[in-house]
Motif scaffolding. Structure first.
Motif: not given
Length: 276
Positions: A95-96, A101-102, A150-151, A173-175
């Protein structure tokens, strides 16, 4: 211990939770929970640290995340819901970093997104450099554990050709978070309950006991391919109940609220918005 980072995005301070769940300021002990600090996390009495007043924003519990590596189809019950054969070796994708994300920040759908999906996952935070590591030694390289959502945009992932990266790397897309929990406090990481709700409705229910490849195997496998550095995060797969697996399929829309939980690792919550 439960480590946390708080403050405005890009200017987070290190903290720790005390026995009552109150936030204590750790900035007098370390500059950040990042880099080499992860290999020797401070052992302090939280009660001796200043209490943080108010309700500050909570950031990712790890600073300067170098890589966000993810493992696909790693839960036997999730593979079954998708009618997929369990893999013989770990499925690895990236995932880039720009998606990180928080844990309570909004998730922003790309303008053309129609099939955004949720995936609660156990996150493994690397504390010490790992290269060509044996399974027996793999856990020595772990700083702790956290939650990763992992949205995934399934149209981008499945219908736009190429690799899964397209559907996994959209901004926000990566909380990750809310806490970095040390292994001694987690105990058996392969026996943790997992859940994800959308708008208060249970979508995913699972347990890390259904992982096909357990954490030591994943670390050892990845370390044969790439060097894992302090601050790298591994998302280890998701249980059943993703939107793509529902009948009929269900995907995220503006205004939805996701809440992901893992036993002993806390909970994260995001409201869904759409990019302008």
């Amino acid at each position: 211990m439960k480590f946390i980072r708080y403050g405005e995005a890009g200017a987070e301070k290190p903290g720790v939770l005390d026995a009552n769940g109150a936030l204590r300021d750790l900035s007098g002990v370390v500059d950040d929970i990042a880099g080499d600090v992860l290999g020797a996390l401070p052992r302090v009495d939280p009660e001796s640290l200043p209490l943080v007043e108010g309700e500050p924003r909570i950031g990712t519990p790890v600073g300067r995340i170098g890589k966000l590596v993810a493992i696909g189809l790693n839960f036997s019950d999730h593979a079954a819901e998708l009618n997929a054969e369990p893999p013989e070796m770990p499925i690895v994708f990236m995932k880039a970093n720009s998606c990180i994300n928080g844990p309570f920040d909004p998730v922003i759908l790309p303008r053309v997104s129609q099939k955004a999906d949720w995936e609660v996952e156990l996150g493994v935070v690397i504390g010490k450099t790992a290269k060509y590591v044996d399974e027996a030694d793999a856990m020595d390289h772990v700083a702790g554990f956290t939650i990763v959502n992992d949205v995934s945009e399934r149209e981008f992932q499945m219908e736009w050709g190429g690799q899964w990266t397209k559907g996994k790397s959209c901004d926000t897309f990566g909380p990750v978070g809310p806490w970095l929990v040390t292994p001694d406090e987690v105990g058996d990481v392969h026996d943790l309950d997992m859940a994800l709700d959308v708008n208060g409705e249970r979508m995913q229910t699972g347990s890390t006991s259904y992982m096909i490849f357990q954490v030591p195997h994943i670390i050892s496998h990845l370390s044969q391919i790439m060097t894992l550095h302090p601050g790298d995060v591994i998302a280890t797969g998701t249980p059943p109940g993703v939107g793509m697996g529902h009948k009929p399929q269900r995907f995220l829309k503006e205004g939805d609220v996701m809440e992901a939980r893992i036993e002993k690792l806390g909970a994260q919550r995001q409201r869904i918005m759409r990019d302008a």
